[in-house]
Design a protein around this motif. Sequence first.
Motif, PDB file in Angstrom:
ATOM      1  N   LEU A  85       0.838  -1.198   0.000  1.00 39.52           N
ATOM      2  CA  LEU A  85       0.000   0.000   0.000  1.00 39.52           C
ATOM      3  C   LEU A  85       0.871   1.246   0.000  1.00 39.52           C
ATOM      4  N   LEU A  86       0.389   2.233  -0.698  1.00 36.88           N
ATOM      5  CA  LEU A  86       0.953   3.563  -0.538  1.00 36.88           C
ATOM      6  C   LEU A  86      -0.132   4.407   0.119  1.00 36.88           C
ATOM      7  N   LEU A  87       0.063   4.632   1.412  1.00 37.80           N
ATOM      8  CA  LEU A  87      -0.929   5.357   2.205  1.00 37.80           C
ATOM      9  C   LEU A  87      -0.450   6.789   2.393  1.00 37.80           C
ATOM     10  N   LYS A  88      -1.265   7.727   1.945  1.00 43.80           N
ATOM     11  CA  LYS A  88      -0.897   9.143   2.120  1.00 43.80           C
ATOM     12  C   LYS A  88      -2.069   9.867   2.736  1.00 43.80           C
ATOM     13  N   GLY A  89      -1.850  10.397   3.930  1.00 46.87           N
ATOM     14  CA  GLY A  89      -2.914  11.133   4.611  1.00 46.87           C
ATOM     15  C   GLY A  89      -4.199  10.338   4.728  1.00 46.87           C
ATOM     16  N   ASN A  90      -4.070   9.061   5.107  1.00 46.60           N
ATOM     17  CA  ASN A  90      -5.225   8.178   5.311  1.00 46.60           C
ATOM     18  C   ASN A  90      -5.942   7.746   4.035  1.00 46.60           C
ATOM     19  N   VAL A  91      -5.358   8.051   2.884  1.00 46.61           N
ATOM     20  CA  VAL A  91      -5.950   7.606   1.622  1.00 46.61           C
ATOM     21  C   VAL A  91      -4.986   6.620   0.947  1.00 46.61           C
ATOM     22  N   VAL A  92      -5.558   5.539   0.461  1.00 47.03           N
ATOM     23  CA  VAL A  92      -4.752   4.544  -0.255  1.00 47.03           C
ATOM     24  C   VAL A  92      -4.531   5.063  -1.675  1.00 47.03           C
ATOM     25  N   ARG A  93      -3.339   5.597  -1.907  1.00 53.23           N
ATOM     26  CA  ARG A  93      -3.025   6.173  -3.213  1.00 53.23           C
ATOM     27  C   ARG A  93      -2.673   5.092  -4.229  1.00 53.23           C
ATOM     28  N   ASP A  94      -2.089   4.015  -3.735  1.00 52.74           N
ATOM     29  CA  ASP A  94      -1.719   2.925  -4.636  1.00 52.74           C
ATOM     30  C   ASP A  94      -1.804   1.622  -3.860  1.00 52.74           C
ATOM     31  N   ILE A  95      -2.206   0.573  -4.547  1.00 48.07           N
ATOM     32  CA  ILE A  95      -2.230  -0.752  -3.932  1.00 48.07           C
ATOM     33  C   ILE A  95      -1.865  -1.763  -4.999  1.00 48.07           C
ATOM     34  N   ARG A  96      -0.910  -2.602  -4.647  1.00 53.73           N
ATOM     35  CA  ARG A  96      -0.476  -3.649  -5.578  1.00 53.73           C
ATOM     36  C   ARG A  96      -0.286  -4.950  -4.813  1.00 53.73           C
ATOM     37  N   PHE A  97      -0.203  -6.007  -5.564  1.00 53.00           N
ATOM     38  CA  PHE A  97       0.031  -7.279  -4.886  1.00 53.00           C
ATOM     39  C   PHE A  97       0.865  -8.184  -5.784  1.00 53.00           C
ATOM     40  N   GLU A  98       1.494  -9.127  -5.141  1.00 53.59           N
ATOM     41  CA  GLU A  98       2.159 -10.191  -5.881  1.00 53.59           C
ATOM     42  C   GLU A  98       1.951 -11.479  -5.113  1.00 53.59           C
ATOM     43  N   GLY A  99       2.147 -12.572  -5.785  1.00 58.95           N
ATOM     44  CA  GLY A  99       1.984 -13.845  -5.123  1.00 58.95           C
ATOM     45  C   GLY A  99       1.578 -14.908  -6.112  1.00 58.95           C
ATOM     46  N   ARG A 100       1.236 -16.057  -5.554  1.00 57.12           N
ATOM     47  CA  ARG A 100       0.762 -17.140  -6.406  1.00 57.12           C
ATOM     48  C   ARG A 100      -0.279 -17.929  -5.630  1.00 57.12           C
ATOM     49  N   GLY A 101      -1.159 -18.524  -6.369  1.00 54.56           N
ATOM     50  CA  GLY A 101      -2.201 -19.288  -5.698  1.00 54.56           C
ATOM     51  C   GLY A 101      -3.267 -19.682  -6.694  1.00 54.56           C
ATOM     52  N   CYS A 102      -4.366 -20.144  -6.158  1.00 54.23           N
ATOM     53  CA  CYS A 102      -5.461 -20.597  -7.003  1.00 54.23           C
ATOM     54  C   CYS A 102      -6.160 -19.405  -7.661  1.00 54.23           C
ATOM     55  N   ALA A 103      -6.989 -19.694  -8.622  1.00 57.16           N
ATOM     56  CA  ALA A 103      -7.679 -18.644  -9.379  1.00 57.16           C
ATOM     57  C   ALA A 103      -8.526 -17.756  -8.479  1.00 57.16           C
ATOM     58  N   ILE A 104      -9.152 -18.355  -7.468  1.00 59.38           N
ATOM     59  CA  ILE A 104      -9.999 -17.583  -6.554  1.00 59.38           C
ATOM     60  C   ILE A 104      -9.170 -16.555  -5.786  1.00 59.38           C
ATOM     61  N   SER A 105      -8.028 -16.983  -5.277  1.00 55.44           N
ATOM     62  CA  SER A 105      -7.214 -16.077  -4.462  1.00 55.44           C
ATOM     63  C   SER A 105      -6.648 -14.938  -5.308  1.00 55.44           C
ATOM     64  N   ILE A 106      -6.216 -15.250  -6.524  1.00 53.38           N
ATOM     65  CA  ILE A 106      -5.650 -14.214  -7.389  1.00 53.38           C
ATOM     66  C   ILE A 106      -6.740 -13.260  -7.871  1.00 53.38           C
ATOM     67  N   ALA A 107      -7.876 -13.815  -8.277  1.00 54.69           N
ATOM     68  CA  ALA A 107      -8.970 -12.970  -8.773  1.00 54.69           C
ATOM     69  C   ALA A 107      -9.482 -12.048  -7.674  1.00 54.69           C
ATOM     70  N   SER A 108      -9.609 -12.575  -6.465  1.00 57.40           N
ATOM     71  CA  SER A 108     -10.101 -11.763  -5.355  1.00 57.40           C
ATOM     72  C   SER A 108      -9.123 -10.631  -5.046  1.00 57.40           C
ATOM     73  N   ALA A 109      -7.830 -10.935  -5.080  1.00 65.35           N
ATOM     74  CA  ALA A 109      -6.810  -9.911  -4.839  1.00 65.35           C
ATOM     75  C   ALA A 109      -6.863  -8.836  -5.924  1.00 65.35           C
ATOM     76  N   SER A 110      -7.018  -9.282  -7.147  1.00 62.83           N
ATOM     77  CA  SER A 110      -7.058  -8.362  -8.281  1.00 62.83           C
ATOM     78  C   SER A 110      -8.264  -7.420  -8.196  1.00 62.83           C
ATOM     79  N   ILE A 111      -9.421  -7.988  -7.934  1.00 64.62           N
ATOM     80  CA  ILE A 111     -10.639  -7.177  -7.812  1.00 64.62           C
ATOM     81  C   ILE A 111     -10.510  -6.230  -6.626  1.00 64.62           C
ATOM     82  N   MET A 112      -9.923  -6.729  -5.541  1.00 64.09           N
ATOM     83  CA  MET A 112      -9.741  -5.908  -4.349  1.00 64.09           C
ATOM     84  C   MET A 112      -8.915  -4.653  -4.651  1.00 64.09           C
TER      85      MET A 112
END
Length: 149
Positions: free
Chosen positions: A47-74
Amino acid sequence: MSDLRELYQEIILDHNRSPRNFGVPEQSNRTAKGYNPLCGDIVTVYLLLKGNVVRDIRFEGRGCAISIASASIMTELIVGKTEIEARRLFQFFHDFVTGEETVEFSEELEELTALSGVRDFPMRVKCATLAWHSMAAALDGDGATVATE
Ligand code: ZN
């Protein structure tokens, strides 16, 4: 298979094939790792948190389609939200997949309904919520690791 089911499946596969906001960002100030031993899903949320606002959010990892899709949508939903809004969304999603509440979806959150299939499978709930737990842990403080067990 119903049309709705096929649509849900398509949304999940699409996010799994080309996850949004995937990778390590150049700039972040909060991060947390998540691990789901039941399925083997691993995710790191930045997360890039600036003044209580999430300016950027990224993720990396590996897993099943559900876990990746949920992270992506999130990541798509959380970017631009305040810390409080992000936590509220997590609670909303959690209530939705654990089936404790009937929830109303605004148009913005519609893609989340694609994950409704996990409601019947408690083990899959852990896949779907892994990135969200990690996001909340990142908000709590830097460098945490969360496990679903
Ligand atoms: Zn999984």
